[in-house]
Design a protein around this motif. Structure first.
Motif, mmCIF file in Angstrom:
data_model
loop_
_atom_site.group_PDB
_atom_site.id
_atom_site.type_symbol
_atom_site.label_atom_id
_atom_site.label_comp_id
_atom_site.label_asym_id
_atom_site.label_seq_id
_atom_site.Cartn_x
_atom_site.Cartn_y
_atom_site.Cartn_z
ATOM 1 N N GLN A 301 0.811 -1.219 0.000
ATOM 2 C CA GLN A 301 0.000 0.000 0.000
ATOM 3 C C GLN A 301 0.844 1.268 0.000
ATOM 4 O O GLN A 301 0.385 2.332 -0.435
ATOM 5 C CB GLN A 301 -0.928 0.009 1.209
ATOM 6 N N GLY A 302 2.085 1.203 0.509
ATOM 7 C CA GLY A 302 2.947 2.375 0.483
ATOM 8 C C GLY A 302 2.587 3.443 1.493
ATOM 9 O O GLY A 302 3.059 4.571 1.407
ATOM 10 N N ASP A 303 1.764 3.115 2.478
ATOM 11 C CA ASP A 303 1.336 4.078 3.486
ATOM 12 C C ASP A 303 2.473 4.332 4.465
ATOM 13 O O ASP A 303 3.121 3.404 4.953
ATOM 14 C CB ASP A 303 0.114 3.520 4.226
ATOM 15 N N GLU A 304 2.704 5.592 4.776
ATOM 16 C CA GLU A 304 3.771 5.931 5.721
ATOM 17 C C GLU A 304 3.467 5.430 7.123
ATOM 18 O O GLU A 304 4.374 5.287 7.947
ATOM 19 C CB GLU A 304 3.976 7.456 5.751
ATOM 20 N N ALA A 305 2.203 5.157 7.416
ATOM 21 C CA ALA A 305 1.844 4.631 8.736
ATOM 22 C C ALA A 305 2.159 3.151 8.865
ATOM 23 O O ALA A 305 2.040 2.582 9.949
ATOM 24 C CB ALA A 305 0.358 4.869 9.010
ATOM 25 N N ALA A 454 2.211 1.957 -11.620
ATOM 26 C CA ALA A 454 1.230 3.024 -11.393
ATOM 27 C C ALA A 454 1.878 4.263 -10.792
ATOM 28 O O ALA A 454 1.370 5.373 -10.952
ATOM 29 C CB ALA A 454 0.118 2.522 -10.484
ATOM 30 N N GLY A 455 3.022 4.075 -10.097
ATOM 31 C CA GLY A 455 3.684 5.222 -9.461
ATOM 32 C C GLY A 455 4.854 5.774 -10.235
ATOM 33 O O GLY A 455 5.580 6.648 -9.719
ATOM 34 N N LEU A 456 5.083 5.303 -11.464
ATOM 35 C CA LEU A 456 6.238 5.785 -12.235
ATOM 36 C C LEU A 456 6.176 7.293 -12.495
ATOM 37 O O LEU A 456 7.215 7.966 -12.546
ATOM 38 C CB LEU A 456 6.323 5.032 -13.560
ATOM 39 N N ARG A 467 12.363 6.750 -0.158
ATOM 40 C CA ARG A 467 11.361 5.704 -0.368
ATOM 41 C C ARG A 467 9.978 6.148 0.114
ATOM 42 O O ARG A 467 9.063 5.338 0.195
ATOM 43 C CB ARG A 467 11.767 4.425 0.372
ATOM 44 N N GLU A 468 9.849 7.410 0.454
ATOM 45 C CA GLU A 468 8.568 7.936 0.913
ATOM 46 C C GLU A 468 7.677 8.265 -0.285
ATOM 47 O O GLU A 468 8.147 8.741 -1.319
ATOM 48 C CB GLU A 468 8.772 9.191 1.765
ATOM 49 N N ARG A 469 6.412 7.997 -0.103
ATOM 50 C CA ARG A 469 5.392 8.309 -1.109
ATOM 51 C C ARG A 469 5.674 7.656 -2.467
ATOM 52 O O ARG A 469 5.293 8.163 -3.516
ATOM 53 C CB ARG A 469 5.243 9.833 -1.272
ATOM 54 N N VAL A 470 6.387 6.500 -2.438
ATOM 55 C CA VAL A 470 6.583 5.743 -3.675
ATOM 56 C C VAL A 470 6.122 4.319 -3.447
ATOM 57 O O VAL A 470 6.204 3.796 -2.328
ATOM 58 C CB VAL A 470 8.059 5.741 -4.126
ATOM 59 N N ALA A 471 5.621 3.708 -4.502
ATOM 60 C CA ALA A 471 5.145 2.332 -4.389
ATOM 61 C C ALA A 471 6.322 1.367 -4.449
ATOM 62 O O ALA A 471 7.429 1.717 -4.856
ATOM 63 C CB ALA A 471 4.147 2.036 -5.505
#
Length: 499
Positions: A301-305, A454-456, A467-471
Motif C-alpha cells: 500500500q505504500g502508506d507511511e503509517a 502506477a507510481g512511475l 522511499r517515501e510516497r513511492v510504491a
C-alpha cells in the motif's frame, strides 16, 4: 497439597498405560510430530507435562474427565483434540498449524475442527451478561441458541428492528466464553516458566539451546489481546476503511450498541474458503484473492503509517460468500509492520536476487536485533546458496530464513515480526488447501509490479534515495543500484558454483 494437585494426571497416566499406551499423556501428541522433527519429541513431551502439571486441580480434573469419556481405542489425534479444546492457548496453537502440510492428513483434518466448533451450553451461562449489557436496546431480539463457538468466544445471532427501517437487520453477538478469561490468564502465566523449563531440557536432550522463553513471552502478550473485544472493534473499523474500495472483500459492519464485553456485528453467511465447491479455476482465483487481500494489498500500500495485517487468518476466519466475495472475520489479532520494516523485507529479497550476503544481513538487522553475528552470516550464506542452486527467493524462502534465525537465537525479532511470521505460516497452509495452483509469490509480485508502474509518474519528482510516497518500497537509487549490480551478481553466481 502439591501431590493432590497432580493426582488426577497421575491416575490418568496409569489408566492409559493399562490400555497398552506406554507413552502416557504426553505421548499422544509426540507420536504425531513429523519424522523430520523426531529429535524434538522428548522435549515436547517434557513441555506438555510441565504445562499440564502447573494447571489448577480443577482444570486437571476437567481434562481427566474429558479423556475418560473417550473410548479406550480412541486414536491419538482424537485425544489431542479433546485436550486442545479445554486449553485456549493450545487451542490457538492447533488453529495455527491446522493447515501445515508437514503434518499428517488425519491430524490436520482434526485440528481444522478447532476453527469452528458446534455450540455447547455456553449460551445459558452468558445470558445474564447479554441481558445486562443489551437489555436497554429497543427492537433487539437475541436468539435462544448460539450458532458457533471459537477458541475464546461464543457467537449468537440476533435481529434488530430499528425505527424507520423497512425490515429487521440480522447480526451476531460475539461474547467471551464463560471462564475463558481466567483460563487464558492461568495458562499465559505458565508460559514464561515453561520457556525456562524447555531451555533447561534442551541440554538434557542434546538439542540446540533455543530462546523459548522470549518467544513464549512474546506470544503470550499477543494472545492476551484475544479477550479484549474493544480492541477488535477498533480493528474492524480500520479494516472496513482499508477495504472500502475492494468490492470483492467483505468486512462485517459494527452495530452501534457494541460494548466492551459484547461485539455486535453484521452476520456473514458463507462457507470456509477451503470448502471445494467450485471448479479448480474458480478455487485458484479464490486462493489468489486471499493472498491479495491479506498479504499483497496491505504490504504494497505504500502508506507511511505502515501495513496492518490480519494476524489469525485460519480458514475459520475466512468465508466465501454466495455472491463470490471473501469475508474476513475475527479481527482480535492484528499486527502492524512499519514502512521501514516493509522496506527491509524488499531489501532482503533484493539481496537474495543479487546473491549479496551483505545486503541481506543489513536488511535482517533492520527487521530484528542480531544477537549472534556469526550465526547470522552462516544462516544468510546458506539461504543465498539455496538461491544460487535454483530456489526462488520468495515468501517461503524468506520465512524459512527468518525461522532459522529466530530458533537459533541468532536474531531476536520484535513482537510484530513474530506475529507476522505466524500469520504467514497460517496463510500459506490455507492457500495451499484452497488451491494448489494459487501461488503466493506470483500474486505478491504481480501486485507489487502493478503498484510500481502506477507510481512511475511520480518518480522524477522525488529525491533519489527517498522511499517515501513511492510504491514498491523502492527508491530510485535502489533501482539504479540493482541494475548496476547485475554484472556483479553474475560474478557471484559463477564464483559460488566454482566454490
Amino acid at each position: 497439597s502439591p501431590r493432590l494437585a497432580f493426582d488426577p494426571l497421575w491416575d490418568m497416566r496409569q489408566r492409559i498405560r493399562a490400555d497398552n499406551d506406554p507413552l502416557g499423556i504426553a505421548g499422544w501428541l509426540t507420536t504425531l510430530v513429523p519424522p523430520a522433527y523426531a529429535a524434538y519429541r522428548p522435549l515436547l513431551a517434557d513441555g506438555l507435562s510441565f504445562f499440564l502439571e502447573h494447571l489448577s486441580p480443577i482444570r486437571q480434573q476437567a481434562i481427566l474427565a474429558a479423556q475418560l469419556r473417550l473410548p479406550a481405542s480412541a486414536r491419538p489425534e482424537r485425544r489431542v483434540l479433546a485436550l486442545l479444546l479445554l486449553c485456549p492457548t493450545l487451542h490457538k496453537l492447533g488453529q495455527v498449524v491446522a493447515h501445515d502440510s508437514r503434518l499428517s492428513a488425519d491430524l490436520r483434518r482434526r485440528l481444522q475442527q478447532l476453527e469452528s466448533l458446534l455450540p455447547g451450553d455456553s449460551l445459558a451461562r452468558i445470558r445474564p451478561l447479554l441481558d445486562r449489557e443489551l437489555g436497554h436496546v429497543a427492537g433487539l431480539e437475541i436468539a435462544q441458541e448460539a450458532i458457533a463457538e471459537a477458541s475464546v468466544a461464543v457467537v449468537v445471532p440476533f435481529l434488530w428492528r430499528q425505527a424507520g427501517e423497512n425490515g429487521p437487520q440480522t447480526g451476531v453477538l460475539k461474547v467471551l466464553r464463560p471462564g475463558v478469561r481466567d483460563r487464558l490468564d492461568e495458562e499465559l502465566a505458565i508460559w514464561p516458566a515453561l520457556g525456562n523449563h524447555l531451555e533447561q531440557r534442551c541440554l538434557v536432550h542434546h538439542l540446540p539451546a533455543l530462546d523459548y522463553r522470549h518467544t513464549l513471552e512474546t506470544v503470550a502478550r499477543l494472545l492476551a489481546n484475544e479477550v479484549r473485544l474493544e480492541r477488535e472493534q477498533v480493528h474492524l473499523q480500520q479494516a472496513a476503511a482499508f477495504y472500502a474500495d475492494s468490492p470483492d472483500i467483505l468486512i462485517p459492519r459494527l452495530f452501534p450498541f457494541s460494548t466492551a464485553s459484547v461485539t455486535a456485528m453484521e452476520r456473514v453467511d458463507g462457507c470456509k474458503v477451503t470448502t471445494a465447491e467450485q471448479p479448480p479455476q474458480q478455487m485458484q482465483r479464490r486462493g489468489e484473492r486471499i493472498v491479495r487481500a491479506l498479504l499483497a494489498g496491505p504490504f504494497w500500500q505504500g502508506d507511511e503509517a505502515g501495513a496492518v495485517f490480519h494476524a489469525d487468518p485460519h480458514a475459520g476466519n475466512l468465508l466465501a460468500t454466495a455472491d463470490g466475495r471473501l469475508a474476513i472475520i475475527d479481527w482480535a489479532l492484528t499486527t502492524r509492520l512499519s514502512k521501514r520494516q516493509c522496506e527491509a523485507v524488499v531489501q532482503l529479497l533484493l539481496g537474495a536476487l543479487t546473491l549479496s550476503d551483505r545486503r541481506a544481513c543489513m536488511a535482517i538487522a533492520a527487521l530484528g536485533r542480531p544477537i549472534d553475528p556469526g550465526g547470522l552470516q552462516l544462516a544468510v550464506g546458506s539461504a543465498i546458496g539455496q538461491v544460487r542452486a535454483g530456489r526462488f527467493p520468495g515468501i517461503e524462502w524468506m520465512t524459512s530464513l527468518l525461522d532459522d534465525l529466530a530458533t537459533s537465537s541468532a536474531v531476536r525479532f520484535p513482537e510484530e515480526m513474530t506475529l507476522f511470521r505466524k500469520a504467514l505460516l497460517t496463510l500459506s497452509g490455507v492457500v495451499a488447501d484452497v488451491s494448489p495452483r494459487a501461488s503466493i509469490d506470483r500474486v505478491l509480485l504481480r501486485e507489487g509490479a502493478f503498484r510500481f508502474f502506477a507510481g512511475l509518474a511520480w518518480r522524477p519528482w522525488i529525491w533519489p534515495d527517498s522511499r517515501e510516497r513511492v510504491a514498491a518500497h523502492l527508491s530510485n537509487a535502489d533501482l539504479l543500484g540493482f541494475c548496476n549490480e547485475l554484472p556483479l551478481t553474475a560474478l557471484r553466481f559463477w564464483l559460488g558454483i566454482r566454490g
